[in-house]
Design an enzyme around this catalytic site. Structure first.
Site, PDB file in Angstrom:
ATOM      1  N   ARG A 128       4.608  45.741  28.239  1.00  0.00           N
ATOM      2  CA  ARG A 128       5.124  44.668  28.497  1.00  0.00           C
ATOM      3  C   ARG A 128       3.859  43.344  28.595  1.00  0.00           C
ATOM      4  NH1 ARG A 128       7.613  42.911  34.359  1.00  0.00           N
ATOM      5  NH2 ARG A 128       5.658  43.192  34.815  1.00  0.00           N
ATOM      6  N   ASP A 155      17.566  34.856  41.246  1.00  0.00           N
ATOM      7  CA  ASP A 155      16.028  35.072  41.590  1.00  0.00           C
ATOM      8  C   ASP A 155      15.434  34.572  40.472  1.00  0.00           C
ATOM      9  OD1 ASP A 155      13.689  36.393  41.670  1.00  0.00           O
ATOM     10  OD2 ASP A 155      14.747  38.299  42.332  1.00  0.00           O
TER      11      ASP A 155
END
Length: 395
Positions: free
Chosen positions: A354, A182
């Protein structure tokens, strides 16, 4: 040399915003608005159904796929667009599993994106297989003769940890297993080389670092050695060898076309085409060097000025994608305070701040500004406001 000032100028970046969330949704390319408007005015409105041929809508998934192929180390005719990433994960894993019918285990890790694990679990339940999930650092040792498919997200969506695609693929092949990668947090952020890694299947989305817009279509790649043998469980009319014959029995199309399922999202793919124009002059080696420069500068700045946070990403940039995570016990509130001051990153449970660095439009000024604002918020405690603790559905 890639002109990153030119690529930055190709995006609409709102005034007063430092955008470090391109690993969740890339900003809008300036050309996308006009491109989509032209498509609707000149193609859909005027051509109606004849647009499938006159405007090339039917062939669009392959043409766009060829443009993405260059960015992920694939060749022409090996990538096709359409549907969502979850559907492409299901197709790739089911096709790989079917090529190893004597094995039952689908191996993944706990750093994988949860949706991929949901898809794999559903498939495992349907075909009487086992989804085995281990810690990211234990993946290599968990590859054994029972594994049919190794399903891995190359870059961890929380920590930014980057798996060694070539080494893990070699280990899987030595054990007789196939790999599905992925690239959701890789494509457009790092120097992916599917062919060089000898991978088997890969999938990815286009709304993150590729800037295709919310809900932009996903892509799927099959190594040529599997192209004529791969047969996913999910079979749709666009993957039929003669879709407009309307046969009652399914006959797979040749090569990557058999990985098509439903009707292409033409409007969304038109926006993606405009986004891919920005990549035409980009060298992927330059892109990776820029990514490392930005993330290294951010880590150094935060650690020098923000003692209340702890690095949650690998320190070695060779083991890291293009995102950086820091831990703080009140990360959600801190991120909301950052967003209120125009620095947009995001929060990942339970305590991760993040930040995604997109080389096409982020620069060192963005890094310096984000560090200053974060340091100020942590120093003055402005994050500790009731409004910043109220969690919404989308963070």
């Amino acid at each position: 040399m890639t002109d990153f000032a030119k690529t930055r100028a190709a995006f609409y970046l709102p005034e007063g915003v430092t955008y470090l969330d391109g690993n969740s949704l890339g900003p809008m390319p300036k050309a996308a608005k006009a491109r989509v408007a032209d498509m609707m005015a000149d193609e859909w409105s005027e051509m109606l159904i004849t647009g499938w041929n006159k405007a090339g809508w039917f062939d669009q998934p392959r043409k766009v796929g060829d443009r993405i192929a260059r960015l992920i180390g694939a060749g022409d005719g090996q990538v096709v667009m359409g549907d969502t990433l979850s559907i492409k994960v299901f197709q790739a894993v089911s096709a790989a599993h079917a090529l190893r019918p004597d094995r039952r285990v689908i191996l993944s890790d706990s750093g994988n994106f949860p949706s991929d694990l949901y898809v794999a679990q559903g498939l495992a339940d349907a075909v009487d297989a086992e989804l085995r999930v281990v810690a990211p650092e234990d993946v290599a040792d968990a590859i054994d003769k029972d594994v049919a498919v190794l399903m891995i997200t190359e870059v961890d969506y929380r920590t930014g940890r980057r798996h060694d695609m070539k080494a893990l693929t070699a280990k899987a092949h030595a054990a007789g297993a196939l790999t599905v990668w992925d690239l959701a947090h890789s494509a457009g952020a790092v120097d992916v080389d599917l062919t060089g890694a000898n991978a088997d299947f890969a999938v990815g989305c286009t709304y993150k670092y590729l800037n295709g817009g919310p809900g932009a279509p996903a892509f799927i790649w099959t190594h040529p050695r599997h192209a004529e043998a791969a047969q996913p469980i999910l079979q749709g009319w666009m993957g039929h060898t003669a879709p407009f014959a309307f046969d009652l029995d399914y006959r797979p199309a040749g090569g990557i076309d058999r990985m098509r399922v439903g009707t292409p999202p033409v409007i969304a793919m038109t926006a993606l085409e405009a986004a891919l124009d920005v990549w035409d002059g980009v060298d992927m080696t330059d892109l990776r060097a820029r990514s490392v420069q930005l993330s290294e500068a951010f880590i150094a700045g935060v650690e020098a000025n923000c003692p209340d946070v702890t690095l949650h990403s690998p320190r070695d940039p060779q083991h890291r994608g293009s995102q950086v995570g820091f831990r703080h016990p009140h990360a959600y509130a801190v991120m909301q305070a950052l967003i209120a001051q125009g620095v947009i990153g995001d929060f990942r449970a339970p305590d991760v701040l993040r930040f995604g660095f997109a080389p096409l439009y982020n620069n060192l000024d963005d890094v310096d500004h984000a560090v200053r604002v974060l340091a100020g918020i942590l120093h003055d405690g402005s994050w500790d406001h009731p409004d910043f603790h109220k969690k919404s559905a989308v963070t």
